[in-house]
Design an enzyme around this catalytic site. Structure first.
Site, PDB file in Angstrom:
ATOM      1  N   LYS A  36       0.867  -1.189   0.000  1.00 41.65           N
ATOM      2  CA  LYS A  36       0.000   0.000   0.000  1.00 41.65           C
ATOM      3  C   LYS A  36       0.896   1.229   0.000  1.00 41.65           C
ATOM      4  O   LYS A  36       1.716   1.409   0.898  1.00 41.65           O
ATOM      5  CB  LYS A  36      -0.909   0.014   1.236  1.00 41.65           C
ATOM      6  CG  LYS A  36      -1.782   1.275   1.345  1.00 41.65           C
ATOM      7  CD  LYS A  36      -2.613   1.250   2.603  1.00 41.65           C
ATOM      8  CE  LYS A  36      -1.765   1.372   3.854  1.00 41.65           C
ATOM      9  NZ  LYS A  36      -1.080   2.688   3.966  1.00 41.65           N
TER      10      LYS A  36
ATOM     11  N   PRO B 160       9.567  -5.178   2.790  1.00 38.47           N
ATOM     12  CA  PRO B 160      10.274  -4.859   4.038  1.00 38.47           C
ATOM     13  C   PRO B 160       9.294  -4.644   5.183  1.00 38.47           C
ATOM     14  O   PRO B 160       8.178  -4.160   4.993  1.00 38.47           O
ATOM     15  CB  PRO B 160      11.023  -3.564   3.697  1.00 38.47           C
ATOM     16  CG  PRO B 160      11.078  -3.519   2.217  1.00 38.47           C
ATOM     17  CD  PRO B 160       9.864  -4.211   1.716  1.00 38.47           C
ATOM     18  N   VAL B 161       9.724  -4.983   6.379  1.00 35.64           N
ATOM     19  CA  VAL B 161       8.894  -4.856   7.576  1.00 35.64           C
ATOM     20  C   VAL B 161       9.069  -3.459   8.174  1.00 35.64           C
ATOM     21  O   VAL B 161      10.170  -2.883   8.123  1.00 35.64           O
ATOM     22  CB  VAL B 161       9.273  -5.949   8.603  1.00 35.64           C
ATOM     23  CG1 VAL B 161       8.486  -5.790   9.894  1.00 35.64           C
ATOM     24  CG2 VAL B 161       9.027  -7.331   7.994  1.00 35.64           C
TER      25      VAL B 161
ATOM     26  N   GLY C 229       6.360   1.456   6.001  1.00 36.22           N
ATOM     27  CA  GLY C 229       5.451   2.474   5.502  1.00 36.22           C
ATOM     28  C   GLY C 229       4.646   2.092   4.288  1.00 36.22           C
ATOM     29  O   GLY C 229       4.041   2.960   3.652  1.00 36.22           O
TER      30      GLY C 229
ATOM     31  N   GLY D  37       2.730  -3.574   4.858  1.00 35.85           N
ATOM     32  CA  GLY D  37       2.951  -4.992   4.621  1.00 35.85           C
ATOM     33  C   GLY D  37       2.134  -5.901   5.521  1.00 35.85           C
ATOM     34  O   GLY D  37       1.493  -6.843   5.062  1.00 35.85           O
TER      35      GLY D  37
ATOM     36  N   ALA E 193      -1.523  -5.623   4.578  1.00 31.48           N
ATOM     37  CA  ALA E 193      -1.768  -6.326   3.319  1.00 31.48           C
ATOM     38  C   ALA E 193      -1.799  -7.828   3.533  1.00 31.48           C
ATOM     39  O   ALA E 193      -2.634  -8.540   2.945  1.00 31.48           O
ATOM     40  CB  ALA E 193      -0.697  -5.954   2.301  1.00 31.48           C
TER      41      ALA E 193
ATOM     42  N   ASP F  83      -5.632   0.177   8.799  1.00 31.93           N
ATOM     43  CA  ASP F  83      -5.168   0.084   7.413  1.00 31.93           C
ATOM     44  C   ASP F  83      -5.677  -1.152   6.692  1.00 31.93           C
ATOM     45  O   ASP F  83      -5.587  -1.234   5.460  1.00 31.93           O
ATOM     46  CB  ASP F  83      -3.633   0.061   7.363  1.00 31.93           C
ATOM     47  CG  ASP F  83      -3.042   1.451   7.246  1.00 31.93           C
ATOM     48  OD1 ASP F  83      -3.813   2.428   7.183  1.00 31.93           O
ATOM     49  OD2 ASP F  83      -1.810   1.559   7.226  1.00 31.93           O
TER      50      ASP F  83
END
Length: 283
Positions: free
Chosen positions: A11, A96-97, A100, A103, A106, A138
């Protein structure tokens, strides 16, 4: 034995205005979210119990989590539908964790979509979004994984302007940034909601409008993670980049290009020790 898979696209916040703060401490936002071009991949097969295995370049980062958001989403769907929480889940972590680009959100949304199919629950996207909301603000927008405007604390979702053909380049310096710390470091007045058209005729027009907007979390994130400035500088120096901005609370930044091919080509020129991927956003 059925084996099903589901993509969990990144996102990307093309702008992010912090417009206020609720009495409970949650910040109010106004943002335009798009998805892709990178994604995690979640798969599931029937099993007698609920389990999750991790792989991929960033899978080890999540190994220490005792209660992954994917498992919480699975249990929430099972509770809502009266289904026994049973499936063998496998997450290929390519995003990547703490970067921003949503993840974890999603991945949770992908789990709800995937298990809705595997278990034959028959829920529509609105029903899945209602189940997702208590897990994280989110996650509802990630259910559809299509361009959308996010307001409230992220749970108020409305239609995005029609997007033109364009390309996105995502770049992360492989440094995690904690979202709560970024919000704590934010100072100054709140922003107003952004004026947006119904559509953009081309990527240049979209970039021109977005340049008048901003990401209110970029300045505090730069204080906590100065390397973000290097990422933004590299993007802005890339030929064909129409707009460079940080996504979400960082440290991932994006470059907007006229075409997906241009974004993919630009990814090849980023420093090799950074994570970079270019392509087209999800339609």
């Amino acid at each position: 034995m059925r084996h099903m898979t589901e993509a969990a696209p990144a996102k990307v916040n093309l702008f992010l205005h912090v417009t206020g703060r609720r009495g409970d401490g949650y910040h109010l936002l106004d943002s335009l979210a798009v998805f892709g071009p990178a994604a995690d991949a979640l798969s599931a097969t029937p099993a007698e119990a609920l389990s999750l295995t991790l792989a991929g370049p960033f899978g080890a980062t999540l190994a220490a989590e005792q209660d992954n958001l994917v498992l919480r989403a699975a249990r929430a769907l099972a509770a809502a539908t009266g289904q026994a929480p049973a499936a063998a889940l496998h997450l290929e972590k390519h995003l990547p964790v703490a970067s921003g680009i949503g993840g974890g959100s999603a991945d949770a949304a992908a789990a709800l979509r995937l298990l809705n199919r595997l278990w034959g629950s028959g829920l529509d996207a609105d029903a899945l979004a209602r189940i997702a909301a208590p897990l994280g603000a989110d996650i509802p927008v990630c259910i559809a994984s299509r361009p959308a405007r996010m307001q409230g604390i992220g749970e108020v979702i409305s239609a995005a302007p029609a997007l033109p053909e364009c390309g996105l380049l995502l770049v992360n310096p492989r440094v995690p940034v904690a979202t709560p710390a970024v919000f704590r470091a934010r100072q100054g007045a709140f922003s107003t909601p952004a004026p947006l058209p119904q559509a953009w005729p081309d990527a240049a027009s979209m970039a021109a409008d977005l340049l008048r907007l901003h990401n209110d979390l970029e300045a505090p994130a730069l204080l906590l993670c100065p390397v973000i400035a290097e990422v933004l500088a590299a993007l802005r120096a890339t030929p064909g980049c129409l707009l460079a901005r940080m996504s979400g609370s960082g440290a991932t930044c994006f470059g907007l290009f006229a075409t997906a091919a241009a974004a993919r080509a630009a990814a090849e020129n980023m420093p090799r020790d950074w994570w970079a991927i270019g392509g087209a956003p999800c339609a």
